[in-house]
Structures are given as structure tokens and as C-alpha cells.
Design an enzyme around this catalytic site. Structure first.
Site, PDB file in Angstrom:
ATOM      1  N   HIS A  71      -5.885 -20.693  35.207  1.00 17.31           N
ATOM      2  CA  HIS A  71      -7.026 -19.760  33.850  1.00 17.31           C
ATOM      3  C   HIS A  71      -6.655 -17.864  34.816  1.00 17.31           C
ATOM      4  O   HIS A  71      -6.717 -18.164  36.231  1.00 17.31           O
ATOM      5  CB  HIS A  71      -7.735 -20.092  33.658  1.00 17.31           C
ATOM      6  CG  HIS A  71      -7.828 -21.224  32.940  1.00 17.31           C
ATOM      7  ND1 HIS A  71      -7.789 -21.163  31.387  1.00 17.31           N
ATOM      8  CD2 HIS A  71      -8.368 -22.578  33.029  1.00 17.31           C
ATOM      9  CE1 HIS A  71      -8.027 -22.197  30.688  1.00 17.31           C
ATOM     10  NE2 HIS A  71      -8.090 -22.990  32.377  1.00 17.31           N
ATOM     11  N   CYS A 131      -4.063 -15.141  32.020  1.00 24.98           N
ATOM     12  CA  CYS A 131      -4.859 -14.888  30.884  1.00 24.98           C
ATOM     13  C   CYS A 131      -5.323 -13.426  31.817  1.00 24.98           C
ATOM     14  O   CYS A 131      -5.181 -13.290  32.383  1.00 24.98           O
ATOM     15  CB  CYS A 131      -5.903 -14.902  30.190  1.00 24.98           C
ATOM     16  SG  CYS A 131      -5.807 -16.378  28.806  1.00 24.98           S
TER      17      CYS A 131
END
Length: 322
Positions: free
Chosen positions: A92, A148
Site C-alpha cells: 500500500h 498507490c
């Protein structure tokens, strides 16, 4: 003799509300690529793999904040001229408020260790200070981030962005300012009132501030320069560090990276596209790899991969991880 060393991180956040599927697979695929295709030693002293697989819990290979920072120190220390160094992260990515006021967006990019809910996220400036700044200037570090908001994840001073055709473009940011101008013009159509004029002035003021806040300069007017480089301005003088660092990231700062399945296996879209590109033609330049990785992604994913550099380097030289 030059040394090769690598740190490979893949976090699935298994059992949490943030669970991913392909990140440990990404780590294993990167390991196989480096060992089988690029001549890295599989010896634990030269290549470290950190994942949140159950067998790693409680060991230095479990990707907690503390363990990752220790691994970054191992990776960036005691390097010598000619060393080939690799870092990859699949997991992440996020953004937190920029407390120092350096970023036009108001946010710092981050990566998320497995314990980020307790220990916090690792910010982009922390990554730069922990990984890039300590590097020997004559050792080459290649970074692959599949997460991301990863465009500026290590705050390298020069950023190369391809459009769908592989050309450098700043239109993604410029369009935001253009949209504000058009909104102001549209507001005044159909009759003039003082309220409309006030609203239009606010929109036009926002557009002006936006254009002035663009922090990418290849000259006084901003934008990409003739070499296809856009310059990131940070408070620190990182442009003059002279570190031989190259970073491929899965998307722009404002985008997400896909956790997907390809050929029946869970994987990150950027990791898959990068590995396929490298295996299709091992001798490609940094520029070609960026363009061809973008071509692999463009028809299925909206994310735009980026290449960031520690200096004004020749993008036409072959990628050097062997």
C-alpha cells in the site's frame, strides 16, 4: 570487485481490512528476475526479502516499520564505486498531510509497513533520507515501487512522465488550471451579475495560483525540458546530491496502482508490466523501459508509470542491474 545487493519487500496485509493479494507474489517474481536474469546471488547476505508471510512474523524479515528502516540502512550503507543496488516495494501507498509545507498538493507520499496503523506510514522525505542520501555517489541504485501515490515516493529531483504515446507531457496538471479558467468563463455566460463576477474572480484566482504553484521546472516557465525531464523542487538541495538513483513507480502521485490477476496469478499491474518488459528485451534503455511499461498498461489500467532520477542523466543508456 563490485557487489550486487537487493532489498525486496512485498506486503499483503493478510487478515487486515487492507488486505492485498499480489504483493508477496511480486516480491518472489522480482527475486527470480534478479537471480535468474540479472546474475544476483541468492545468498542471504546479498539479497534480503521481506514479506508478511506467516513464517516471517517475529523475525527481522517481517516488514514492520522498525525492520524496514533497519533494512534500508543495510541497503544504503557500505556501498562502493560500481556497486549495483536494487530496492523494490509492493504494497500500500498513501498520502499524509505535508507538515513542512513543501508540496504544492499539501500531501507527502508514503508507503505502509505491515504495522502502519500502530507505527504510522513512512513518508517520502524519510525514504529519501534513509535510502538515497546515504548512497555512495558512484554506486547505482534502481528502485521499483508498485503502490498507490508513488510518483514522488522517494523525492528524486527529476521526473519523467510518459503520455499514452510515450511522450513527455505536463498536460495532466495544466488541464486542471485550464478547467478552472473555463469554469469561470462558463459562469459568466447567459448574463452578468455581481455574484457571478465574484465567483468567476475566485475561479480565475484559483487558476492563477494553480499555475504559479506548479513545481516542475525545466526553465523559468516550468514544464518539461528538452531532455524530457521535469524537475521536482523540494526544500532540501537534493538536486545537487549527485546520487546515481533511478526509480520506476507505478503511477503518478494522484493515482492508484492496480492489484490484479494475470494468467491466474495475483500480481501488481506495474510489477507484472515491468518484469514482462525487461524479459522481452533485456538490453533496453531506461527511456524504452518506461515507454514499453506504459504501453503494457495503457489499454487496461489508468495508472501512468513514472521514472524519477537523482540527476540529469542520459535516459538512453541501458538499465544497469547486472
Amino acid at each position: 570487485m563490485a557487489r550486487k545487493k537487493a532489498l525486496i519487500i512485498g506486503i499483503n496485509y493478510t487478515g487486515s481490512d487492507h488486505e492485498l493479494n499480489g504483493c508477496i507474489n511480486d516480491a518472489m517474481n522480482v527475486r527470480d528476475f534478479l537471480v535468474n536474469d540479472r546474475g544476483f546471488s541468492a545468498d542471504g547476505g546479498d539479497i534480503v526479502i521481506m514479506t508478511d508471510a506467516p513464517e516471517n512474523e517475529g523475525t527481522p524479515f517481517y516488514p514492520t516499520t522498525a525492520n524496514m528502516l533497519a533494512a534500508f540502512k543495510w541497503l544504503s550503507s557500505r556501498n562502493r564505486p560500481g556497486d549495483i543496488v536494487w530496492l523494490s516495494y509492493s504494497g500500500h501507498g498513501g498520502q499524509v498531510k505535508d507538515e513542512e509545507g513543501e508540496r504544492a498538493s499539501g500531501f507527502d507520499d508514503t508507503i505502509c509497513p505491515v504495522d502502519f496503523e500502530e507505527s504510522g506510514q513512512i513518508t517520502s522525505d524519510t525514504l529519501h533520507r534513509a535510502i538515497v542520501s546515504p548512497m555512495h555517489p558512484e554506486a547505482r541504485l534502481t528502485i521499483l515501487f508498485d503502490c498507490c501515490h508513488s510518483g514522488s515516493a522517494c523525492e528524486l529531483p527529476f521526473v519523467f512522465r510518459p503520455d499514452a504515446d510515450g511522450n513527455v507531457t505536463m498536460m495532466d496538471t495544466v488541464k486542471k488550471g485550464v478547467e478552472l479558467v473555463r469554469a469561470a468563463q462558463g459562469l459568466l455566460e447567459g448574463g452578468f451579475t455581481m455574484d457571478k463576477a465574484a465567483d468567476a474572480k475566485m475561479l480565475l484566482g484559483g487558476a492563477t495560483d494553480f499555475f504559479h504553484s506548479l513545481r516542475y521546472g525545466g526553465g523559468e516557465e516550468g514544464g518539461a525540458d528538452d531532455e524530457g525531464l521535469a524537475e521536482e523542487n523540494f526544500e532540501e538541495d537534493w538536486e545537487n546530491e549527485g546520487k546515481d538513483v533511478w526509480m520506476f513507480s507505478g503511477c503518478r502521485d494522484d493515482q492508484t496502482s492496480a492489484d490484479t490477476s494475470i494468467a491466474g496469478a495475483a500480481t501488481g499491474a506495474m510489477s507484472w508490466a515491468f518484469m514482462k518488459t525487461m524479459r522481452d528485451d533485456p538490453g533496453q534503455s531506461y527511456l524504452n523501459i518506461l515507454q514499453n511499461t506504459r504501453e503494457e498498461l495503457v489499454n487496461k489500467y489508468s495508472q501512468v508509470p513514472q521514472l524519477s532520477c537523482g540527476g540529469r542523466y542520459d535516459l538512453d543508456q541501458p538499465l544497469n542491474v547486472s
